[in-house]
Motif scaffolding. Structure first.
Motif, PDB file in Angstrom:
ATOM      1  N   ALA A   1       8.614  11.437   1.536  1.00 25.70           N
ATOM      2  CA  ALA A   1       8.099  11.559   0.175  1.00 25.70           C
ATOM      3  C   ALA A   1       8.264  12.969  -0.399  1.00 25.70           C
ATOM      4  O   ALA A   1       8.626  13.133  -1.566  1.00 25.70           O
ATOM      5  CB  ALA A   1       6.632  11.132   0.119  1.00 25.70           C
ATOM      6  N   LEU A   2       8.011  13.993   0.409  1.00 23.19           N
ATOM      7  CA  LEU A   2       8.133  15.351  -0.113  1.00 23.19           C
ATOM      8  C   LEU A   2       9.595  15.727  -0.314  1.00 23.19           C
ATOM      9  O   LEU A   2       9.960  16.300  -1.347  1.00 23.19           O
ATOM     10  CB  LEU A   2       7.456  16.355   0.814  1.00 23.19           C
TER      11      LEU A   2
ATOM     12  N   GLU B   1       0.816  -1.210   0.000  1.00 20.19           N
ATOM     13  CA  GLU B   1       0.000   0.000   0.000  1.00 20.19           C
ATOM     14  C   GLU B   1       0.851   1.263   0.000  1.00 20.19           C
ATOM     15  O   GLU B   1       2.011   1.263   0.442  1.00 20.19           O
ATOM     16  CB  GLU B   1      -0.905   0.016   1.230  1.00 20.19           C
ATOM     17  N   ILE B   2       0.255   2.340  -0.475  1.00 24.32           N
ATOM     18  CA  ILE B   2       0.897   3.652  -0.420  1.00 24.32           C
ATOM     19  C   ILE B   2       0.743   4.208   0.985  1.00 24.32           C
ATOM     20  O   ILE B   2      -0.353   4.217   1.547  1.00 24.32           O
ATOM     21  CB  ILE B   2       0.260   4.615  -1.439  1.00 24.32           C
ATOM     22  N   VAL B   3       1.843   4.671   1.567  1.00 23.74           N
ATOM     23  CA  VAL B   3       1.835   5.254   2.912  1.00 23.74           C
ATOM     24  C   VAL B   3       1.771   6.775   2.845  1.00 23.74           C
ATOM     25  O   VAL B   3       1.030   7.418   3.585  1.00 23.74           O
ATOM     26  CB  VAL B   3       3.089   4.807   3.692  1.00 23.74           C
ATOM     27  N   SER B   4       2.556   7.365   1.942  1.00 22.29           N
ATOM     28  CA  SER B   4       2.594   8.819   1.813  1.00 22.29           C
ATOM     29  C   SER B   4       2.971   9.187   0.378  1.00 22.29           C
ATOM     30  O   SER B   4       3.606   8.402  -0.330  1.00 22.29           O
ATOM     31  CB  SER B   4       3.593   9.440   2.793  1.00 22.29           C
ATOM     32  N   ILE B   5       2.573  10.393  -0.021  1.00 17.57           N
ATOM     33  CA  ILE B   5       2.888  10.914  -1.354  1.00 17.57           C
ATOM     34  C   ILE B   5       3.349  12.356  -1.213  1.00 17.57           C
ATOM     35  O   ILE B   5       2.741  13.152  -0.491  1.00 17.57           O
ATOM     36  CB  ILE B   5       1.663  10.884  -2.298  1.00 17.57           C
ATOM     37  N   GLY B   6       4.417  12.689  -1.898  1.00 15.41           N
ATOM     38  CA  GLY B   6       4.873  14.071  -1.960  1.00 15.41           C
ATOM     39  C   GLY B   6       5.032  14.489  -3.404  1.00 15.41           C
ATOM     40  O   GLY B   6       5.420  13.667  -4.245  1.00 15.41           O
TER      41      GLY B   6
END
Length: 212
Positions: free
Chosen positions: A180-181, A45-50
């Motif tokens: 991620a960011l 699964e995706i945890v975080s997106i930046g």
């Protein structure tokens, strides 16, 4: 227009990516990074997106964005990205995050370091949520550097193509990895450093290097 039409997958995924023949200096990019619980979109699964836009050869920090995905069991992946289940409680649902990312991508090419991770997880999420995959234009700084090293008869090994190692070769400062960011910004800066060392090209010429 009916609400159903507005929210249909066709409209949600109208990314309007730049044409392959667009001169690279005219292309707007969205540098994207994702932290995930593993490497397989169907299992993890995706945890975080930046993400951060790159427009007119400038990183647009004012439009940078970072989202956490709530409800994910991070498991052992916390060792890598240092996010705990409790950190995600203030996040948003996956669909909201993917809608925001899709809106930010409109009119832009996706930029990433080792792009197959981001493109695979993003496409899988779109297919899961809306039954349709996006049509993307993608530039990958990992692939660009690998091809550059091969042309220079310096064949990369393992660590040679890590984001931090490539940035160091271009004289860029070291950032902490696996946020991620921060990684999206690091990728954006790296791309601009790479572009400064290359002659003007078209988008499709950059993508010839996407051989992963």
């Amino acid at each position: 227009m009916a609400l159903f039409d507005f929210l249909s997958p066709r409209r949600v995924l109208e990314i309007e990516a730049p044409e392959p023949n667009t001169p690279i200096e005219e292309v707007e990019f969205l540098a994207v990074d994702m932290e995930t619980t593993g490497l397989k979109p169907k299992q993890h699964e995706i945890v975080s997106i930046g993400w951060v836009p790159v427009i007119n050869n400038r990183v647009q920090l004012k439009d940078a964005h970072y989202v956490l995905i709530k409800g994910v069991d991070v498991g052992d992946s916390a060792i890598i990205h240092h996010l705990r289940d409790s950190d995600l409680e203030q996040g948003c649902e996956l669909e909201e995050a993917i809608e925001m990312l899709t809106a930010a991508l409109r009119g832009k090419a996706l930029l990433a370091h080792f792009a197959p991770i981001e493109t695979a997880f993003y496409s899988h999420a779109c297919k899961k949520l809306w039954g349709k995959e996006p049509q993307l234009q993608v530039v990958d700084t990992f692939a660009l550097e690998r091809r550059h090293m091969e042309r220079m008869s310096t064949f990369p090994r393992g660590e040679d193509l890590r984001l931090s190692r490539v940035r160091a070769r271009y004289g860029l400062p070291n950032y902490r990895n696996h946020n991620a960011l921060t990684d999206a910004i690091a990728c954006a800066e790296l791309y601009l450093a790479m572009a400064a060392h290359r002659p003007p090209q078209k988008l499709k010429d950059m993508q010839k290097n996407l051989q992963i």
